[in-house]
Motif scaffolding. Structure first.
Motif, PDB file in Angstrom:
ATOM      1  N   HIS A  49       0.870  -1.171   0.000  1.00 33.54           N
ATOM      2  CA  HIS A  49       0.000   0.000   0.000  1.00 33.54           C
ATOM      3  C   HIS A  49       0.912   1.227   0.000  1.00 33.54           C
ATOM      4  N   ALA A  50       0.919   1.949  -1.122  1.00 33.71           N
ATOM      5  CA  ALA A  50       1.854   3.055  -1.329  1.00 33.71           C
ATOM      6  C   ALA A  50       1.126   4.388  -1.286  1.00 33.71           C
ATOM      7  N   PHE A  51       1.644   5.314  -0.478  1.00 37.14           N
ATOM      8  CA  PHE A  51       1.024   6.617  -0.276  1.00 37.14           C
ATOM      9  C   PHE A  51       1.904   7.716  -0.862  1.00 37.14           C
ATOM     10  N   GLU A  52       1.336   8.524  -1.759  1.00 38.67           N
ATOM     11  CA  GLU A  52       2.075   9.623  -2.382  1.00 38.67           C
ATOM     12  C   GLU A  52       1.094  10.730  -2.771  1.00 38.67           C
ATOM     13  N   MET A  83       6.359  12.062  12.923  1.00 39.43           N
ATOM     14  CA  MET A  83       5.680  12.084  14.217  1.00 39.43           C
ATOM     15  C   MET A  83       4.163  12.096  14.042  1.00 39.43           C
ATOM     16  N   ALA A  84       3.680  12.896  13.104  1.00 37.17           N
ATOM     17  CA  ALA A  84       2.240  12.959  12.850  1.00 37.17           C
ATOM     18  C   ALA A  84       1.727  11.605  12.372  1.00 37.17           C
ATOM     19  N   ALA A  85       2.516  10.911  11.553  1.00 40.78           N
ATOM     20  CA  ALA A  85       2.111   9.594  11.060  1.00 40.78           C
ATOM     21  C   ALA A  85       1.991   8.599  12.213  1.00 40.78           C
ATOM     22  N   VAL A  86       2.950   8.633  13.125  1.00 42.73           N
ATOM     23  CA  VAL A  86       2.913   7.729  14.277  1.00 42.73           C
ATOM     24  C   VAL A  86       1.710   8.042  15.169  1.00 42.73           C
ATOM     25  N   LEU A  87       1.452   9.324  15.402  1.00 50.05           N
ATOM     26  CA  LEU A  87       0.315   9.712  16.233  1.00 50.05           C
ATOM     27  C   LEU A  87      -1.001   9.222  15.628  1.00 50.05           C
ATOM     28  N   GLY A  88      -1.087   9.264  14.297  1.00 53.91           N
ATOM     29  CA  GLY A  88      -2.308   8.829  13.628  1.00 53.91           C
ATOM     30  C   GLY A  88      -2.391   7.327  13.407  1.00 53.91           C
ATOM     31  N   GLY A  89      -1.400   6.594  13.913  1.00 51.68           N
ATOM     32  CA  GLY A  89      -1.406   5.151  13.714  1.00 51.68           C
ATOM     33  C   GLY A  89      -1.188   4.361  14.990  1.00 51.68           C
ATOM     34  N   GLN A  90      -1.428   4.999  16.120  1.00 47.93           N
ATOM     35  CA  GLN A  90      -1.128   4.344  17.405  1.00 47.93           C
ATOM     36  C   GLN A  90      -1.924   3.057  17.624  1.00 47.93           C
ATOM     37  N   ARG A  91      -3.164   3.050  17.173  1.00 50.83           N
ATOM     38  CA  ARG A  91      -3.988   1.859  17.383  1.00 50.83           C
ATOM     39  C   ARG A  91      -3.488   0.679  16.560  1.00 50.83           C
ATOM     40  N   ILE A  92      -3.222   0.902  15.280  1.00 49.67           N
ATOM     41  CA  ILE A  92      -2.771  -0.193  14.417  1.00 49.67           C
ATOM     42  C   ILE A  92      -1.370  -0.647  14.814  1.00 49.67           C
ATOM     43  N   LEU A  93      -0.511   0.281  15.252  1.00 53.60           N
ATOM     44  CA  LEU A  93       0.831  -0.089  15.689  1.00 53.60           C
ATOM     45  C   LEU A  93       0.779  -0.920  16.960  1.00 53.60           C
ATOM     46  N   ASN A 112      -0.842  -6.766  -6.687  1.00 57.02           N
ATOM     47  CA  ASN A 112      -0.789  -6.733  -5.224  1.00 57.02           C
ATOM     48  C   ASN A 112      -0.350  -5.377  -4.677  1.00 57.02           C
ATOM     49  N   VAL A 113      -0.231  -4.373  -5.556  1.00 51.63           N
ATOM     50  CA  VAL A 113       0.167  -3.027  -5.124  1.00 51.63           C
ATOM     51  C   VAL A 113      -1.019  -2.080  -5.245  1.00 51.63           C
ATOM     52  N   PHE A 114      -1.372  -1.429  -4.133  1.00 48.13           N
ATOM     53  CA  PHE A 114      -2.513  -0.519  -4.077  1.00 48.13           C
ATOM     54  C   PHE A 114      -2.005   0.892  -3.791  1.00 48.13           C
ATOM     55  N   LEU A 115      -2.475   1.847  -4.591  1.00 48.55           N
ATOM     56  CA  LEU A 115      -1.967   3.211  -4.516  1.00 48.55           C
ATOM     57  C   LEU A 115      -2.973   4.147  -3.872  1.00 48.55           C
ATOM     58  N   VAL A 116      -2.445   5.075  -3.072  1.00 46.33           N
ATOM     59  CA  VAL A 116      -3.279   6.059  -2.380  1.00 46.33           C
ATOM     60  C   VAL A 116      -2.678   7.447  -2.610  1.00 46.33           C
ATOM     61  N   THR A 144      -4.702  11.381   5.275  1.00 44.75           N
ATOM     62  CA  THR A 144      -5.425  10.388   6.059  1.00 44.75           C
ATOM     63  C   THR A 144      -4.485   9.868   7.135  1.00 44.75           C
ATOM     64  N   THR A 145      -4.977   9.006   7.997  1.00 41.74           N
ATOM     65  CA  THR A 145      -4.151   8.429   9.054  1.00 41.74           C
ATOM     66  C   THR A 145      -3.935   6.943   8.801  1.00 41.74           C
ATOM     67  N   LEU A 146      -2.908   6.404   9.404  1.00 40.17           N
ATOM     68  CA  LEU A 146      -2.670   4.964   9.296  1.00 40.17           C
ATOM     69  C   LEU A 146      -3.835   4.181   9.871  1.00 40.17           C
ATOM     70  N   ASP A 147      -4.344   4.640  11.013  1.00 42.72           N
ATOM     71  CA  ASP A 147      -5.480   3.947  11.627  1.00 42.72           C
ATOM     72  C   ASP A 147      -6.705   3.963  10.722  1.00 42.72           C
ATOM     73  N   ASN A 148      -7.045   5.140  10.199  1.00 44.06           N
ATOM     74  CA  ASN A 148      -8.238   5.243   9.349  1.00 44.06           C
ATOM     75  C   ASN A 148      -8.111   4.380   8.102  1.00 44.06           C
ATOM     76  N   TYR A 149      -6.953   4.424   7.463  1.00 43.05           N
ATOM     77  CA  TYR A 149      -6.772   3.653   6.234  1.00 43.05           C
ATOM     78  C   TYR A 149      -6.798   2.158   6.518  1.00 43.05           C
ATOM     79  N   CYS A 150      -6.032   1.731   7.499  1.00 39.21           N
ATOM     80  CA  CYS A 150      -5.907   0.290   7.757  1.00 39.21           C
ATOM     81  C   CYS A 150      -7.221  -0.340   8.188  1.00 39.21           C
ATOM     82  N   TYR A 151      -7.959   0.340   9.046  1.00 34.86           N
ATOM     83  CA  TYR A 151      -9.207  -0.247   9.512  1.00 34.86           C
ATOM     84  C   TYR A 151     -10.312  -0.143   8.466  1.00 34.86           C
ATOM     85  N   ALA A 152     -10.248   0.878   7.623  1.00 36.52           N
ATOM     86  CA  ALA A 152     -11.242   1.006   6.555  1.00 36.52           C
ATOM     87  C   ALA A 152     -11.054  -0.061   5.482  1.00 36.52           C
ATOM     88  N   HIS A 153      -9.808  -0.526   5.293  1.00 28.95           N
ATOM     89  CA  HIS A 153      -9.511  -1.484   4.220  1.00 28.95           C
ATOM     90  C   HIS A 153      -9.077  -2.846   4.760  1.00 28.95           C
TER      91      HIS A 153
END
Length: 300
Positions: A130-133, A221-231, A151-155, A196-205
């Protein structure tokens, strides 16, 4: 481990290393390394010219895939099919040795997609990437480079601590320096991008990552804060880039990961891991050398 793929990579890495290990740092001394290859000789001068403005090129990776990108960012990909910076070469070696078929790889800050393509090959049909750009012209390169990878999904969004829109800073020359965080004394332009956040993306998909590459130019840091649940729930291995800028390095993402139970590791040249404490990271890699380093964070 894919030994055949590693062998191909090491041959290309040896060529790049011979350039970096030239006795003299003078450009004309290093240029002699290309004297036996007229094509590389010409590419070097095109690269120098690209420092006045990005030049679109088509390269070919060591994997054998076509790779659309820009100079001056991807000079070594154009010449040798790999990312040339020492830190990136070590990370590439680590991924080849450690990513397995069936893994789920998140490429946060994909740019033109070198790591997305590599992970696409390594994870295979049973895995996913899952590639984010968020940069639109770069995202088009990412689409071209990953075409054919089922197997590669783009965001087309940046990863942050919130979802919606945000101001994104665009470097006029080096696209790999685009960021949600403005750099001092740089002539950046701006654009609105989706975030978007890691949590929102991962749980939505329903994505359960096993490996996350975080390389977003100071916005980690912002990415980590937005992904605390999935991490916390999935405990993926994390590759974290730390920028050591003249204005000072930002270790906040590393500190937060340690707080989440992660242990930092230094990547050795042979891609082996060596535990390193957070104070050691701060003392060794916060000297303002205007460089970057990749660290691996794993839970015990």
């Amino acid at each position: 481990m894919n030994s055949e793929l590693l062998e191909k990579f090491e041959k290309r890495a040896a060529k790049v290393n011979s350039w970096y290990s030239a006795a003299s740092p003078k450009w004309y001394s290093r240029l002699k390394r290309f004297s036996g290859s007229p094509a590389h000789y010409l590419k070097y001068f095109v690269y120098q010219f690209s420092k006045k403005g990005p030049i679109f090129i088509r390269a070919r990776t060591f994997l054998g895939t076509k790779f659309y990108c820009y100079l001056p960012d991807y000079f070594w990909t154009w010449c040798c099919g790999i990312l040339g910076d020492p830190s990136e070469r070590i990370l590439t070696r680590f991924l080849i040795k450690n990513i397995r078929e069936g893994d789920v790889f998140l490429d946060v800050g994909s740019n033109c997609g070198f790591y997305a393509v590599l992970a696409g090959v390594l994870t295979g049909e049973k895995g996913s990437v899952h590639a984010f750009e968020p940069t639109q012209n770069i995202f088009k390169m990412l689409e071209k480079n990953t075409k054919g990878f089922k197997n590669v999904f783009l965001v087309d969004a940046a990863i942050s601590d919130k979802s919606g829109e945000a101001e994104f800073f665009l470097n006029p020359l080096y696209t790999v320096a685009n960021s949600l965080v403005i750099k001092p004394a740089a002539a950046y332009t701006t654009a609105k991008v989706k975030v978007t956040t890691l949590d929102n993306y991962c749980y939505a998909h329903n994505v359960k990552p096993t490996f996350i590459k975080l390389d977003i130019e100071g916005a980690e840091m912002a990415a980590v804060l937005g992904g605390q649940r999935i991490l916390t729930e999935t405990s993926p291995i994390i590759s974290l880039e730390i920028l050591d800028q003249p204005s000072g390095a930002d270790f906040s993402a590393a500190e937060k990961l340690v707080g989440l139970g992660y242990v930092p590791h230094k990547l050795l040249p042979n891609a082996q891991l060596e535990k390193i404490s957070l104070p050691e990271i701060v003392s060794l890699y916060g000297s303002g050398k205007n460089d970057f380093y990749n660290f691996i964070f794993k839970k015990s």
